[in-house]
Design an enzyme around this catalytic site. Structure first.
Site, PDB file in Angstrom:
ATOM      1  N   CYS A   1      32.152  44.039-121.022  1.00 43.67           N
ATOM      2  CA  CYS A   1      32.469  43.297-119.807  1.00 43.67           C
ATOM      3  C   CYS A   1      32.589  44.319-118.690  1.00 43.67           C
ATOM      4  CB  CYS A   1      33.792  42.546-119.988  1.00 43.67           C
ATOM      5  SG  CYS A   1      34.278  41.592-118.526  1.00 43.67           S
TER       6      CYS A   1
ATOM      7  N   CYS B   1      39.574  51.080-102.386  1.00 44.58           N
ATOM      8  CA  CYS B   1      38.762  49.869-102.166  1.00 44.58           C
ATOM      9  C   CYS B   1      38.991  49.313-100.763  1.00 44.58           C
ATOM     10  CB  CYS B   1      39.119  48.815-103.206  1.00 44.58           C
ATOM     11  SG  CYS B   1      38.117  47.328-103.049  1.00 44.58           S
TER      12      CYS B   1
ATOM     13  N   CYS C   1      42.881  42.633-100.712  1.00 48.81           N
ATOM     14  CA  CYS C   1      43.582  41.733-101.639  1.00 48.81           C
ATOM     15  C   CYS C   1      45.075  42.095-101.678  1.00 48.81           C
ATOM     16  CB  CYS C   1      42.971  41.850-103.029  1.00 48.81           C
ATOM     17  SG  CYS C   1      41.162  41.769-103.014  1.00 48.81           S
TER      18      CYS C   1
ATOM     19  N   ARG D   1      42.503  34.251-121.621  1.00 49.02           N
ATOM     20  CA  ARG D   1      43.041  35.607-121.792  1.00 49.02           C
ATOM     21  C   ARG D   1      44.408  35.753-121.121  1.00 49.02           C
ATOM     22  NH1 ARG D   1      38.614  38.162-124.017  1.00 49.02           N
ATOM     23  NH2 ARG D   1      36.641  37.139-123.479  1.00 49.02           N
TER      24      ARG D   1
ATOM     25  N   CYS E   1      36.329  46.418-121.464  1.00 52.07           N
ATOM     26  CA  CYS E   1      36.075  45.937-120.105  1.00 52.07           C
ATOM     27  C   CYS E   1      36.225  47.096-119.121  1.00 52.07           C
ATOM     28  CB  CYS E   1      37.067  44.828-119.776  1.00 52.07           C
ATOM     29  SG  CYS E   1      36.888  44.217-118.097  1.00 52.07           S
TER      30      CYS E   1
ATOM     31  N   CYS F   1      33.144  35.524-116.795  1.00 50.28           N
ATOM     32  CA  CYS F   1      34.581  35.727-117.029  1.00 50.28           C
ATOM     33  C   CYS F   1      35.238  35.537-115.671  1.00 50.28           C
ATOM     34  CB  CYS F   1      34.844  37.132-117.574  1.00 50.28           C
ATOM     35  SG  CYS F   1      36.605  37.509-117.754  1.00 50.28           S
TER      36      CYS F   1
ATOM     37  N   CYS G   1      46.785  43.853-104.705  1.00 51.09           N
ATOM     38  CA  CYS G   1      46.108  44.942-105.419  1.00 51.09           C
ATOM     39  C   CYS G   1      46.538  46.345-104.983  1.00 51.09           C
ATOM     40  CB  CYS G   1      44.603  44.801-105.269  1.00 51.09           C
ATOM     41  SG  CYS G   1      43.725  46.025-106.285  1.00 51.09           S
TER      42      CYS G   1
END
Ligand code: SAM
Ligand code: DTB
Ligand code: SF4
Length: 337
Positions: A144, A69, A73, A276, A113, A204, A76
């Site tokens: 999701c 990616c 972040c 969650r 998800c 979400c 991550c």
């Protein structure tokens, strides 16, 4: 000043604030500052007004496109900016995804998800993803996906495929955000959330704690979420999973009770949302997870793997739920399985 607000909040009636509720950061800080038992009592009371307190939804995650990616972040493992050993894969085949969903359902999950390590999906990715959504829905599970930033027409396409929820987190407060991500702005995230909301898909949206932010910054995240109109239907609260090679490795771990407080504050400020208990459970003992349920968490990620990191074994989770006299149920209160 804070003392006064705290006292007011501690004695006010347990009715949720009138809409439109505005949760100032100071009000949320005041909730955090309540004595632990008062905070949990309030959260549990609000929880019982809207949910069966002994029901927990089991949601299984699948990484349908891992690694590589281009976003930076700091938490991550899938970012190309960090050397974590996660290798970049292509989007999974639809059949393989549906097979994983069948297995999740057979194990008792009622929600599936699918996550992709993208800055944003390309239009050509949407056809296979729509097939995945249709296939998972046909199995009777809630769907999701989390694919990064979305444009309005992409949100509509996902809605047309029957998508139930789109996950896109604010991650932290606007003030702390710049220390975590530089490749997209807070406003970019809000824009995506608006497209999701406008398309009629459930939102979400939550964040991560334990990244070195202050309590006020945690309260800033909750205030942002709670003041959305309407607030998200689903709020994942992640505890940072420290992955070697990411800049956040070595961050001082959050006081576990502060994590429980964050769950409680999310429950009080967003009474009807699914809250969650998300990443980070493997680093928690069972007593701490039980406190999170008492604070109003009503969903967990279920299955041995999150996206790239591990999660408690499914068998251990089933035993924990059983020991607590809780039941695995879908969000609508229908018994799972
Ligand atoms: N790329 C998409 C995006 O960022 O929206 C979707 C996948 S991304 C992995 C989904 C969320 O997982 C992030 O917003 C973050 O809240 C959470 N997450 C990622 N790495 C994490 C970690 N190491 N610990 C806790 N949560 C994490
Ligand atoms: C969310 O808020 N947490 C999940 C889900 N949404 C996609 C992801 C957690 C990822 C944890 C790190 C990993 O396994 O790579
Ligand atoms: Fe990419 Fe999402 Fe990871 Fe950020 S959190 S680096 S956008 S996969």
């Amino acid at each position: 000043m804070t003392q006064t607000i705290t006292a007011e909040i501690a004695t006010q009636t347990l009715t949720p604030p009138q809409t439109p509720a505005r949760w100032r950061v100071a009000d949320v800080v005041a909730l955090y500052e309540l004595p632990f038992n008062d905070l949990l009592y309030r959260a549990q009371t609000v929880h019982r007004e809207h949910f069966d307190p002994n029901a927990v939804q089991l949601s299984t995650l699948l990484s349908i496109k891992t690694g590589g990616c281009e976003e930076d972040c700091a938490y991550c493992p899938q970012s190309v900016h960090h050397e974590t050993g996660v290798k970049a894969d292509k989007l999974m085949e639809v059949d393989a995804v549906l097979k994983a969903a069948e297995t999740a359902k057979a194990n008792g999950a009622t929600r599936f998800c699918m996550g992709a390590a993208w800055r944003n999906p390309k239009d050509r990715h949407l056809e296979p993803i729509k097939e995945m959504i249709r296939g998972v829905k046909a199995m009777g599970m809630e769907t999701c996906v989390t694919l990064g930033m979305l444009e309005a027409h992409q949100a509509s396409a996902l809605r047309d495929a029957g998508l139930d929820y789109y996950n896109h987190n604010l991650d932290t407060s606007p003030e702390f955000y710049g220390q975590i991500i530089s490749t997209r702005t807070y406003q970019d995230r809000l824009d995506t959330l608006e497209h999701v909301r406008d398309a009629g898909i459930n939102v979400c949206c939550g964040g991560i704690v334990g990244m070195g932010e202050s309590r006020r910054e945690r309260a800033g995240l909750i205030s942002q979420l709670a003041n959305m109109e309407p607030y998200p239907e689903s709020v994942p609260i992640n505890n940072l999973v420290q992955v070697a090679g990411t800049p956040l490795t070595g961050t001082e771990a959050l006081d576990p009770f502060e994590f429980v407080r964050t769950i409680a504050v999310a429950r009080i400020t967003m009474p009807k949302a699914m809250v969650r208990l998300s990443a980070g459970r493997e680093q928690m003992d069972e007593a701490l997870q039980a406190l999170c349920f008492a604070a109003g968490a009503n969903s967990i990620f279920y299955g041995d793997q999150l996206l790239t990191t591990s999660n408690p074994q499914a068998e251990a989770d089933r035993k924990l739920i059983d020991r607590l006299g809780m039941r695995a149920e879908a969000a609508n209160g229908v018994s799972a399985g």
